[in-house]
Design a protein around this motif. Sequence first.
Motif, PDB file in Angstrom:
ATOM      1  N   TYR A 202       0.844  -1.195   0.000  1.00  6.89           N
ATOM      2  CA  TYR A 202       0.000   0.000   0.000  1.00  6.89           C
ATOM      3  C   TYR A 202       0.881   1.247   0.000  1.00  6.89           C
ATOM      4  CZ  TYR A 202      -3.966  -3.047   1.024  1.00  6.89           C
ATOM      5  OH  TYR A 202      -4.936  -4.024   0.955  1.00  6.89           O
ATOM      6  N   ASP A 204       1.133   5.895  -0.090  1.00 11.92           N
ATOM      7  CA  ASP A 204       0.923   7.077   0.751  1.00 11.92           C
ATOM      8  C   ASP A 204      -0.547   7.453   0.873  1.00 11.92           C
ATOM      9  OD1 ASP A 204       3.615   7.193   1.067  1.00 11.92           O
ATOM     10  OD2 ASP A 204       3.937   8.873  -0.300  1.00 11.92           O
ATOM     11  N   ASN A 205      -1.328   7.227  -0.190  1.00  9.00           N
ATOM     12  CA  ASN A 205      -2.763   7.519  -0.099  1.00  9.00           C
ATOM     13  C   ASN A 205      -3.382   6.712   1.036  1.00  9.00           C
ATOM     14  OD1 ASN A 205      -2.376   9.063  -2.354  1.00  9.00           O
ATOM     15  ND2 ASN A 205      -3.502   7.739  -3.767  1.00  9.00           N
ATOM     16  N   ALA A 208      -2.290   7.834   4.641  1.00  5.68           N
ATOM     17  CA  ALA A 208      -2.989   9.045   5.114  1.00  5.68           C
ATOM     18  C   ALA A 208      -4.384   8.696   5.629  1.00  5.68           C
ATOM     19  CB  ALA A 208      -3.082  10.075   3.990  1.00  5.68           C
ATOM     20  N   VAL A 209      -5.040   7.754   4.961  1.00  7.72           N
ATOM     21  CA  VAL A 209      -6.371   7.331   5.411  1.00  7.72           C
ATOM     22  C   VAL A 209      -6.255   6.518   6.705  1.00  7.72           C
ATOM     23  CG1 VAL A 209      -8.350   5.879   4.802  1.00  7.72           C
ATOM     24  CG2 VAL A 209      -7.345   7.404   3.100  1.00  7.72           C
ATOM     25  N   SER A 212      -5.683   8.955   9.550  1.00 12.47           N
ATOM     26  CA  SER A 212      -6.921   9.691   9.858  1.00 12.47           C
ATOM     27  C   SER A 212      -7.878   8.803  10.659  1.00 12.47           C
ATOM     28  CB  SER A 212      -7.618  10.135   8.570  1.00 12.47           C
ATOM     29  OG  SER A 212      -6.751  10.919   7.788  1.00 12.47           O
ATOM     30  N   TYR A 246       5.037   8.669  10.405  1.00 11.44           N
ATOM     31  CA  TYR A 246       5.692   9.126   9.176  1.00 11.44           C
ATOM     32  C   TYR A 246       7.213   9.069   9.262  1.00 11.44           C
ATOM     33  CZ  TYR A 246       1.457  10.392   6.746  1.00 11.44           C
ATOM     34  OH  TYR A 246       0.263  10.322   6.084  1.00 11.44           O
TER      35      TYR A 246
ATOM     36  N   PRO B 133      -7.245  11.965   0.287  1.00 13.68           N
ATOM     37  CA  PRO B 133      -5.787  11.874   0.169  1.00 13.68           C
ATOM     38  C   PRO B 133      -5.455  11.067  -1.067  1.00 13.68           C
ATOM     39  CG  PRO B 133      -6.600  10.500   1.975  1.00 13.68           C
ATOM     40  CD  PRO B 133      -7.788  11.096   1.322  1.00 13.68           C
ATOM     41  N   CYS B 134      -5.064  11.699  -2.116  1.00 13.19           N
ATOM     42  CA  CYS B 134      -4.937  10.964  -3.370  1.00 13.19           C
ATOM     43  C   CYS B 134      -3.872  11.550  -4.284  1.00 13.19           C
ATOM     44  CB  CYS B 134      -6.296  10.936  -4.061  1.00 13.19           C
ATOM     45  SG  CYS B 134      -6.516   9.482  -5.080  1.00 13.19           S
ATOM     46  N   HIS B 135      -2.661  11.028  -4.198  1.00 12.99           N
ATOM     47  CA  HIS B 135      -1.672  11.302  -5.231  1.00 12.99           C
ATOM     48  C   HIS B 135      -2.152  10.659  -6.526  1.00 12.99           C
ATOM     49  CE1 HIS B 135       1.336  12.964  -2.693  1.00 12.99           C
ATOM     50  NE2 HIS B 135       1.555  11.865  -2.019  1.00 12.99           N
ATOM     51  N   GLU B 138      -0.357   7.504  -7.561  1.00  7.34           N
ATOM     52  CA  GLU B 138      -0.726   6.217  -6.963  1.00  7.34           C
ATOM     53  C   GLU B 138      -1.986   5.643  -7.603  1.00  7.34           C
ATOM     54  OE1 GLU B 138      -0.682   6.026  -2.718  1.00  7.34           O
ATOM     55  OE2 GLU B 138       1.494   6.157  -2.666  1.00  7.34           O
ATOM     56  N   VAL B 139      -2.857   6.520  -8.111  1.00  5.45           N
ATOM     57  CA  VAL B 139      -4.017   6.022  -8.865  1.00  5.45           C
ATOM     58  C   VAL B 139      -3.524   5.322 -10.126  1.00  5.45           C
ATOM     59  CG1 VAL B 139      -6.040   6.700 -10.217  1.00  5.45           C
ATOM     60  CG2 VAL B 139      -5.645   7.706  -7.960  1.00  5.45           C
ATOM     61  N   LYS B 143      -2.923   1.863  -6.705  1.00  3.90           N
ATOM     62  CA  LYS B 143      -2.779   1.662  -5.255  1.00  3.90           C
ATOM     63  C   LYS B 143      -4.093   2.059  -4.578  1.00  3.90           C
ATOM     64  CE  LYS B 143       1.991   1.341  -4.798  1.00  3.90           C
ATOM     65  NZ  LYS B 143       2.798   0.561  -3.869  1.00  3.90           N
ATOM     66  N   GLN B 144      -4.418   1.357  -3.514  1.00  2.00           N
ATOM     67  CA  GLN B 144      -5.673   1.595  -2.807  1.00  2.00           C
ATOM     68  C   GLN B 144      -5.812   3.065  -2.392  1.00  2.00           C
ATOM     69  OE1 GLN B 144      -8.174  -0.697  -2.226  1.00  2.00           O
ATOM     70  NE2 GLN B 144      -9.270   1.152  -1.638  1.00  2.00           N
ATOM     71  N   SER B 145      -6.912   3.681  -2.812  1.00  2.00           N
ATOM     72  CA  SER B 145      -7.145   5.097  -2.508  1.00  2.00           C
ATOM     73  C   SER B 145      -8.586   5.312  -2.066  1.00  2.00           C
ATOM     74  CB  SER B 145      -6.850   5.950  -3.748  1.00  2.00           C
ATOM     75  OG  SER B 145      -5.505   5.756  -4.166  1.00  2.00           O
ATOM     76  N   TYR B 146      -8.791   6.415  -1.382  1.00  2.00           N
ATOM     77  CA  TYR B 146     -10.112   6.749  -0.837  1.00  2.00           C
ATOM     78  C   TYR B 146     -10.475   8.154  -1.275  1.00  2.00           C
ATOM     79  CZ  TYR B 146      -9.383   2.735   2.247  1.00  2.00           C
ATOM     80  OH  TYR B 146      -9.156   1.473   2.734  1.00  2.00           O
ATOM     81  N   GLY B 239      -6.733  13.500   6.161  1.00  2.00           N
ATOM     82  CA  GLY B 239      -5.992  12.631   5.233  1.00  2.00           C
ATOM     83  C   GLY B 239      -5.404  13.426   4.085  1.00  2.00           C
ATOM     84  N   LEU B 242      -2.493  15.400   5.290  1.00  2.00           N
ATOM     85  CA  LEU B 242      -1.294  14.581   5.549  1.00  2.00           C
ATOM     86  C   LEU B 242      -0.588  14.189   4.260  1.00  2.00           C
ATOM     87  CD1 LEU B 242      -2.495  12.180   8.386  1.00  2.00           C
ATOM     88  CD2 LEU B 242      -1.132  14.278   8.572  1.00  2.00           C
ATOM     89  N   VAL B 243      -1.375  13.745   3.270  1.00  3.09           N
ATOM     90  CA  VAL B 243      -0.738  13.244   2.053  1.00  3.09           C
ATOM     91  C   VAL B 243       0.004  14.377   1.350  1.00  3.09           C
ATOM     92  CG1 VAL B 243      -2.443  13.495   0.189  1.00  3.09           C
ATOM     93  CG2 VAL B 243      -1.144  11.395   0.372  1.00  3.09           C
ATOM     94  N   TYR B 246       3.136  15.666   3.947  1.00  4.34           N
ATOM     95  CA  TYR B 246       4.221  14.701   4.110  1.00  4.34           C
ATOM     96  C   TYR B 246       4.738  14.162   2.778  1.00  4.34           C
ATOM     97  CZ  TYR B 246       4.185  14.697   9.159  1.00  4.34           C
ATOM     98  OH  TYR B 246       4.325  15.071  10.463  1.00  4.34           O
TER      99      TYR B 246
END
Lengths: 324, 324
Positions: A202, A204-205, A208-209, A212, A246, B133-135, B138-139, B143-146, B239, B242-243, B246
């Motif tokens: 996994y 950084d996205n 961060a979740v 949180s 972090y 939080p979504c780079h 990473e999409v 990578k798992q994102s929310y 989130g 943070l993303v 950091y």
Amino acid sequence: MLGGGSWATALTKILSENGARVDWWLRSKDDVQHLLRTRHNPRYLSAVQFDLHRVFPTTDLEDAVEEADWLVLAVPAAFVQPVLDKLDRDALKHKRVISAIKGMIPGKNQLVTDYVADRFKLGRHQLGVIAGPCHAEEVALEKQSYLTIGSPDSELALEFCGLLRNRYVRAHPAADLDGIEYCAVMKNIIALTGGVAHGVGYGDNFLAVLVSNAVQEIRRFLQAINPQPRDLSASAYLGDLLVTAYSQFSRNRTFGSMVGRGYSVKSAQLEMNMVAEGYYAVKSIFELNKKLKVHMPITTAAYRVLYEKVSPVVEMELLKDQLR
Amino acid sequence: MLGGGSWATALTKILSENGARVDWWLRSKDDVQHLLRTRHNPRYLSAVQFDLHRVFPTTDLEDAVEEADWLVLAVPAAFVQPVLDKLDRDALKHKRVISAIKGMIPGKNQLVTDYVADRFKLGRHQLGVIAGPCHAEEVALEKQSYLTIGSPDSELALEFCGLLRNRYVRAHPAADLDGIEYCAVMKNIIALTGGVAHGVGYGDNFLAVLVSNAVQEIRRFLQAINPQPRDLSASAYLGDLLVTAYSQFSRNRTFGSMVGRGYSVKSAQLEMNMVAEGYYAVKSIFELNKKLKVHMPITTAAYRVLYEKVSPVVEMELLKDQLR
């Protein structure tokens, strides 16, 4: 000062450079002799030079404790009981005890300050905890840092803040001893689980979740075990969590990451040649929560990976559906 | 989809792979031609391959907008006005507009959704914002994102969540459109200021305290400009903060860090060959706050460094005394 690790070394630097006399108990004879000969701790923050007119390293526990007004505990949580049980039960009668330990008494699932209070019959007005986002390494480099002294006794907290404050350390008092101490324990669980997630792949996205959701999980747990209004975005809680979760250097994160990559718990511990505090914290908090029954998906996932040998890949799949 | 950057590219990937038809407006003719020829965006997330039976790149704005049910805005905040003002005032009459922009309309200090509502006479039930939080990178790597869709219209939010959800994207609705949109703007201020502090020489201990205090500063500002109960530890707020704060790749952090190291604002912008969104966000939020008079030490420090040429070293010294 009890303990020879990096945090004990950093705190001894701060306190002694502020003019306090520090009787410093270390377990290792070699380290004490090295300190007396060279004025440096051979193993941690070795660049820091101590003034031996103020700092008195010793392996004699009773001697270190006897004359002290304050006792600062900075040994690993697992050693609190074996070390302190050597002292008479009335040895701390009129002293004030500050815990700088980020873990619980193993087997007892008890906060360090609760254990000390029970064992030495101390009142809560004699107890405090040091927290805050603070890598000891940055203290050695004299980077700006912030500490919080949590104690139900505001005079104790203020007085100890005064001993810490200097050019690069801000310190402030807070009343929430238990909440701050639990949070310092739980942040290691989060860093460890963040490591597991990282090890599994996994990014950084997700981290961060995870962090949180961790704030919400910690808030729910604290509200169940010690209900009172508290703002978890204060730096003693959130800041401490962030600096750990972090950090690239966190032992908890590294340990978790190895487990996530497929090392067994035992081989990760052998490989690291040490045990991450978070490993014990997971068990303590999970067991405490059996009565409280708080919804704690992160702690539960960590427990299942570390103690029930569930595959980290499977467990992170389950965890990701419980976060948002 | 309006915009050719990394976030527009990532969202086009998600939406089209879920089966949606995406008319994709990009400003650059070359990029559109490259996309049509190679199925890849030459400039962002170039590894992603698009299915041209579903994705229709074009430089014709009216054409892209005409048939669409949804308009997703993903151009830089500074281009919202020049781009959208080319459209008739009733061009969006029956459409729903989702902003994926993390900035405000320059000069107007207005949220993007507020500007769109005014200009095209849309009701708030037609508006939403994507946060989380979504780079984008990473999409692209799946990578798992929310993601969170903020809208006062819960049906709109739920429906757009349905368009986004897939194997690696979780999406959930939230009602707090304004709060989420302001927070997405303000997080860039924090990342930028974190960069300034880093450039001046502050470390991870300080950054953790800065981010903790930032949560409190954002909460105070939101409570003043749009009072309602909200939990800032939700991943759409904390989130996202943070993303960004950091991230080693954040343009805002990099820009701030150059300023902290002594570059002038202009030479940092020239050197980076771009303008960080946070640079404008600082001015908008600072100016909005002139009426609100919320205590905002971090935004104020950033404003003074960027717009009043106060030395970053001096300003960080002042800031550090206001944090705890």
